[in-house]
Design a protein around this motif. Structure first.
Motif, PDB file in Angstrom:
ATOM      1  N   ALA A 185      39.304  -1.962   1.628  1.00 26.21           N
ATOM      2  CA  ALA A 185      38.779  -1.962   2.994  1.00 26.21           C
ATOM      3  C   ALA A 185      38.537  -3.399   3.467  1.00 26.21           C
ATOM      4  CB  ALA A 185      37.488  -1.149   3.047  1.00 26.21           C
ATOM      5  N   LYS A 186      37.961  -4.226   2.591  1.00 28.97           N
ATOM      6  CA  LYS A 186      37.652  -5.613   2.986  1.00 28.97           C
ATOM      7  C   LYS A 186      38.923  -6.431   3.195  1.00 28.97           C
ATOM      8  CE  LYS A 186      33.016  -5.858   1.071  1.00 28.97           C
ATOM      9  NZ  LYS A 186      32.208  -6.164  -0.113  1.00 28.97           N
ATOM     10  N   ARG A 187      39.929  -6.205   2.352  1.00 28.44           N
ATOM     11  CA  ARG A 187      41.207  -6.922   2.526  1.00 28.44           C
ATOM     12  C   ARG A 187      41.861  -6.570   3.861  1.00 28.44           C
ATOM     13  NH1 ARG A 187      40.162 -10.395  -1.099  1.00 28.44           N
ATOM     14  NH2 ARG A 187      40.839 -10.121  -3.246  1.00 28.44           N
ATOM     15  N   LEU A 188      41.541  -5.380   4.381  1.00 25.43           N
ATOM     16  CA  LEU A 188      42.101  -4.972   5.682  1.00 25.43           C
ATOM     17  C   LEU A 188      41.214  -5.416   6.840  1.00 25.43           C
ATOM     18  CD1 LEU A 188      43.234  -1.375   4.689  1.00 25.43           C
ATOM     19  CD2 LEU A 188      44.754  -3.197   5.460  1.00 25.43           C
ATOM     20  N   GLY A 189      40.130  -6.079   6.517  1.00 27.90           N
ATOM     21  CA  GLY A 189      39.245  -6.584   7.570  1.00 27.90           C
ATOM     22  C   GLY A 189      38.148  -5.620   7.990  1.00 27.90           C
ATOM     23  N   ALA A 190      38.035  -4.465   7.307  1.00 30.01           N
ATOM     24  CA  ALA A 190      36.992  -3.484   7.669  1.00 30.01           C
ATOM     25  C   ALA A 190      35.655  -3.870   7.030  1.00 30.01           C
ATOM     26  CB  ALA A 190      37.414  -2.098   7.198  1.00 30.01           C
ATOM     27  N   ASP A 191      34.577  -3.356   7.608  1.00 28.60           N
ATOM     28  CA  ASP A 191      33.258  -3.463   6.970  1.00 28.60           C
ATOM     29  C   ASP A 191      33.081  -2.262   6.049  1.00 28.60           C
ATOM     30  OD1 ASP A 191      32.367  -5.809   8.289  1.00 28.60           O
ATOM     31  OD2 ASP A 191      31.993  -4.605  10.095  1.00 28.60           O
ATOM     32  N   VAL A 192      32.216  -2.425   5.046  1.00 25.50           N
ATOM     33  CA  VAL A 192      32.009  -1.346   4.071  1.00 25.50           C
ATOM     34  C   VAL A 192      30.534  -1.009   3.973  1.00 25.50           C
ATOM     35  CG1 VAL A 192      32.245  -0.706   1.642  1.00 25.50           C
ATOM     36  CG2 VAL A 192      34.031  -2.039   2.740  1.00 25.50           C
ATOM     37  N   LEU A 193      30.255   0.284   4.017  1.00 25.07           N
ATOM     38  CA  LEU A 193      28.887   0.753   3.806  1.00 25.07           C
ATOM     39  C   LEU A 193      28.878   1.505   2.485  1.00 25.07           C
ATOM     40  CD1 LEU A 193      26.336   0.609   5.560  1.00 25.07           C
ATOM     41  CD2 LEU A 193      26.867   2.911   6.363  1.00 25.07           C
ATOM     42  N   ASN A 194      28.077   1.009   1.553  1.00 26.15           N
ATOM     43  CA  ASN A 194      28.109   1.532   0.198  1.00 26.15           C
ATOM     44  C   ASN A 194      26.905   2.406  -0.071  1.00 26.15           C
ATOM     45  OD1 ASN A 194      29.474   1.432  -2.315  1.00 26.15           O
ATOM     46  ND2 ASN A 194      29.881  -0.749  -1.869  1.00 26.15           N
ATOM     47  N   PHE A 195      27.137   3.690  -0.297  1.00 25.31           N
ATOM     48  CA  PHE A 195      26.032   4.603  -0.591  1.00 25.31           C
ATOM     49  C   PHE A 195      25.993   4.864  -2.086  1.00 25.31           C
ATOM     50  CE2 PHE A 195      24.983   8.900  -1.825  1.00 25.31           C
ATOM     51  CZ  PHE A 195      23.732   9.076  -1.282  1.00 25.31           C
ATOM     52  N   SER A 196      24.808   4.822  -2.649  1.00 24.06           N
ATOM     53  CA  SER A 196      24.680   5.137  -4.068  1.00 24.06           C
ATOM     54  C   SER A 196      23.686   6.285  -4.220  1.00 24.06           C
ATOM     55  CB  SER A 196      24.197   3.886  -4.794  1.00 24.06           C
ATOM     56  OG  SER A 196      23.940   4.221  -6.118  1.00 24.06           O
ATOM     57  N   ALA A 197      24.071   7.321  -4.968  1.00 22.18           N
ATOM     58  CA  ALA A 197      23.234   8.527  -5.066  1.00 22.18           C
ATOM     59  C   ALA A 197      21.871   8.212  -5.680  1.00 22.18           C
ATOM     60  CB  ALA A 197      23.959   9.595  -5.863  1.00 22.18           C
ATOM     61  N   THR A 198      21.857   7.301  -6.676  1.00 24.72           N
ATOM     62  CA  THR A 198      20.562   6.958  -7.257  1.00 24.72           C
ATOM     63  C   THR A 198      19.816   6.060  -6.277  1.00 24.72           C
ATOM     64  OG1 THR A 198      21.729   5.233  -8.429  1.00 24.72           O
ATOM     65  CG2 THR A 198      21.113   7.146  -9.733  1.00 24.72           C
ATOM     66  N   GLY A 199      18.558   6.362  -6.069  1.00 23.52           N
ATOM     67  CA  GLY A 199      17.766   5.570  -5.118  1.00 23.52           C
ATOM     68  C   GLY A 199      17.910   6.060  -3.688  1.00 23.52           C
ATOM     69  N   SER A 200      18.654   7.150  -3.460  1.00 23.77           N
ATOM     70  CA  SER A 200      18.833   7.663  -2.099  1.00 23.77           C
ATOM     71  C   SER A 200      17.861   8.814  -1.836  1.00 23.77           C
ATOM     72  CB  SER A 200      20.249   8.185  -1.929  1.00 23.77           C
ATOM     73  OG  SER A 200      20.378   9.422  -2.599  1.00 23.77           O
ATOM     74  N   SER A 201      17.915   9.345  -0.602  1.00 27.20           N
ATOM     75  CA  SER A 201      17.026  10.451  -0.237  1.00 27.20           C
ATOM     76  C   SER A 201      17.489  11.799  -0.795  1.00 27.20           C
ATOM     77  CB  SER A 201      16.893  10.543   1.286  1.00 27.20           C
ATOM     78  OG  SER A 201      16.071   9.494   1.728  1.00 27.20           O
ATOM     79  N   ALA A 254      17.255  12.510  -3.758  1.00 27.38           N
ATOM     80  CA  ALA A 254      16.168  12.818  -4.683  1.00 27.38           C
ATOM     81  C   ALA A 254      14.987  13.455  -3.944  1.00 27.38           C
ATOM     82  CB  ALA A 254      15.732  11.552  -5.405  1.00 27.38           C
ATOM     83  N   LYS A 255      14.927  13.248  -2.623  1.00 29.20           N
ATOM     84  CA  LYS A 255      13.837  13.829  -1.825  1.00 29.20           C
ATOM     85  C   LYS A 255      14.245  15.156  -1.215  1.00 29.20           C
ATOM     86  CE  LYS A 255      12.190   9.240  -0.499  1.00 29.20           C
ATOM     87  NZ  LYS A 255      12.010   8.333   0.648  1.00 29.20           N
ATOM     88  N   GLY A 256      15.402  15.664  -1.595  1.00 31.17           N
ATOM     89  CA  GLY A 256      15.812  16.991  -1.167  1.00 31.17           C
ATOM     90  C   GLY A 256      16.788  17.010  -0.003  1.00 31.17           C
ATOM     91  N   GLU A 257      17.275  15.859   0.431  1.00 32.92           N
ATOM     92  CA  GLU A 257      18.241  15.853   1.532  1.00 32.92           C
ATOM     93  C   GLU A 257      19.566  16.440   1.048  1.00 32.92           C
ATOM     94  OE1 GLU A 257      18.670  12.835   4.996  1.00 32.92           O
ATOM     95  OE2 GLU A 257      19.787  11.982   3.332  1.00 32.92           O
ATOM     96  N   THR A 258      20.229  17.211   1.911  1.00 36.83           N
ATOM     97  CA  THR A 258      21.520  17.778   1.498  1.00 36.83           C
ATOM     98  C   THR A 258      22.608  16.719   1.633  1.00 36.83           C
ATOM     99  OG1 THR A 258      22.140  18.499   3.723  1.00 36.83           O
ATOM    100  CG2 THR A 258      20.880  20.070   2.371  1.00 36.83           C
ATOM    101  N   LEU A 259      23.718  17.001   0.947  1.00 39.33           N
ATOM    102  CA  LEU A 259      24.866  16.094   1.019  1.00 39.33           C
ATOM    103  C   LEU A 259      25.386  16.011   2.452  1.00 39.33           C
ATOM    104  CD1 LEU A 259      27.624  15.949  -1.585  1.00 39.33           C
ATOM    105  CD2 LEU A 259      28.305  16.304   0.768  1.00 39.33           C
ATOM    106  N   LEU A 260      25.395  17.157   3.156  1.00 35.30           N
ATOM    107  CA  LEU A 260      25.891  17.143   4.534  1.00 35.30           C
ATOM    108  C   LEU A 260      24.988  16.291   5.424  1.00 35.30           C
ATOM    109  CD1 LEU A 260      27.837  18.078   6.723  1.00 35.30           C
ATOM    110  CD2 LEU A 260      26.444  20.135   6.997  1.00 35.30           C
TER     111      LEU A 260
END
Ligand code: NCD
Length: 299
Positions: free
Chosen positions: A63-79, A81-87
């Motif tokens: 993505a970066k080589r094509l000039g795009a920005d990247v948003l990186n989500f990591s399951a650990t440390g995310s919500s 764990a607080k019960g948010e659904t994947l959707l």
């Protein structure tokens, strides 16, 4: 094409287009600047709910080589764990202005589910034991560059076929690109339905390797084996580990990684001359650039 959910849904022409785009991007990656501005202004979200090294990093780099920005989500440390659904997680990330989602999840069909719910392109980076389309694309792309063609190339896949999404994507790609596929695994690691597909399935490694130009060796997918699939680990190593004496001159060796040296591959193969394992990783960046470009260029 709107999404890349599996090789199952691709035509031979679409696969060929990915290879041709990858050829162009591979050339770009050899140049000092190594960048194209084709996707400047777009943002790619990486949603990995399962561990990954190569796939995640190479999507990010692509993505970066094509000039795009990247948003990186990591399951650990995310919500999560607080019960948010994947959707909900996906919808919130999209609300920040993301143009495509690359997703890996242990659930079969998660990318297909998201594709029905959201309006941006979804790219499957591995859904449970189902498919891993970009891996099959980069493996066959590596064979294509090495042999100059895929027509008639005899590929043998050895290892845990039962739990492997890489193997299933290869089952779908082989007939579309002209690869002659055969398989080798202990009986307990072959899905029963695969015996009806008309592919050679071997249970003896020494017999199987004789028929191959290339070997793709798979890891034992321990984390996905709900019940023990083998009588013993030692027996697997004894009968199915690929060793130098199995290989004849010119036979090439591939592995999607991560490798468990000493299990599926004998450690001395680290020095094997016809190993294409790191080339696969390099080609993975070009293939993922091709996929991102093909799905996002109109945006
Ligand atoms: C594969 C995967 O995650 O399915 N790895 C990869 O993407 N390079 C194979 C594996 O985990 O063994």
């Amino acid at each position: 094409m709107k999404h890349l959910l599996g090789i199952r849904h691709l035509s031979p022409q679409e696969i060929e287009e990915f290879y041709l785009l990858a050829d162009r991007f591979y050339e770009v990656l050899q140049q000092p600047t190594r960048k194209v501005a084709a996707l400047t202004g777009t943002t790619v979200g990486l949603l990995f709910f399962e561990s990954s090294t190569r796939t995640r990093l190479s999507f990010e780099l692509a993505a970066k080589r094509l000039g795009a920005d990247v948003l990186n989500f990591s399951a650990t440390g995310s919500s999560l764990a607080k019960g948010e659904t994947l959707l909900d997680t996906a919808l919130n990330i999209l609300a920040m202005g993301v143009d495509a989602l690359v997703i890996r999840d242990e659930g079969v069909g998660t990318p297909h589910f998201l594709a029905r719910k959201v309006s941006v392109p979804i790219i499957n980076a591995g859904d449970g034991t189902n498919e891993h389309p970009t891996q099959a694309l980069l493996d066959t792309y590596t064979l294509r560059r090495h042999f100059g063609t895929l027509q008639g190339v005899r590929l043998l896949i050895v290892g845990d076929l039962f739990h492997s999404r890489v193997a299933l994507s290869h089952l779908h790609i082989a007939s579309k690109v002209g690869v002659s596929l055969s398989l080798c695994a202990p009986p307990s690691l072959v899905p029963a339905s695969w015996y009806g597909l008309g592919l050679p399935i071997y249970h003896r490694l020494d017999q199987a390797v004789k028929q191959a130009d290339a070997l793709l060796v798979l890891r034992m997918q321990k984390e996905r084996q709900k019940q023990p699939s083998l009588a013993s680990w030692q027996e697997y190593v004894r009968y199915y580990q690929v060793r130098p004496q199995h290989l004849r001159p010119g036979q090439v060796l591939l592995h999607p990684g991560p490798i468990n040296w000493g299990v599926e591959l004998h450690p001395t193969l680290q020095a094997y001359e016809h190993k294409l394992i790191l080339q696969q990783v390099t080609h993975g960046v070009a293939i993922r650039m091709a996929v991102l470009y093909a799905l996002l260029r109109g945006r």
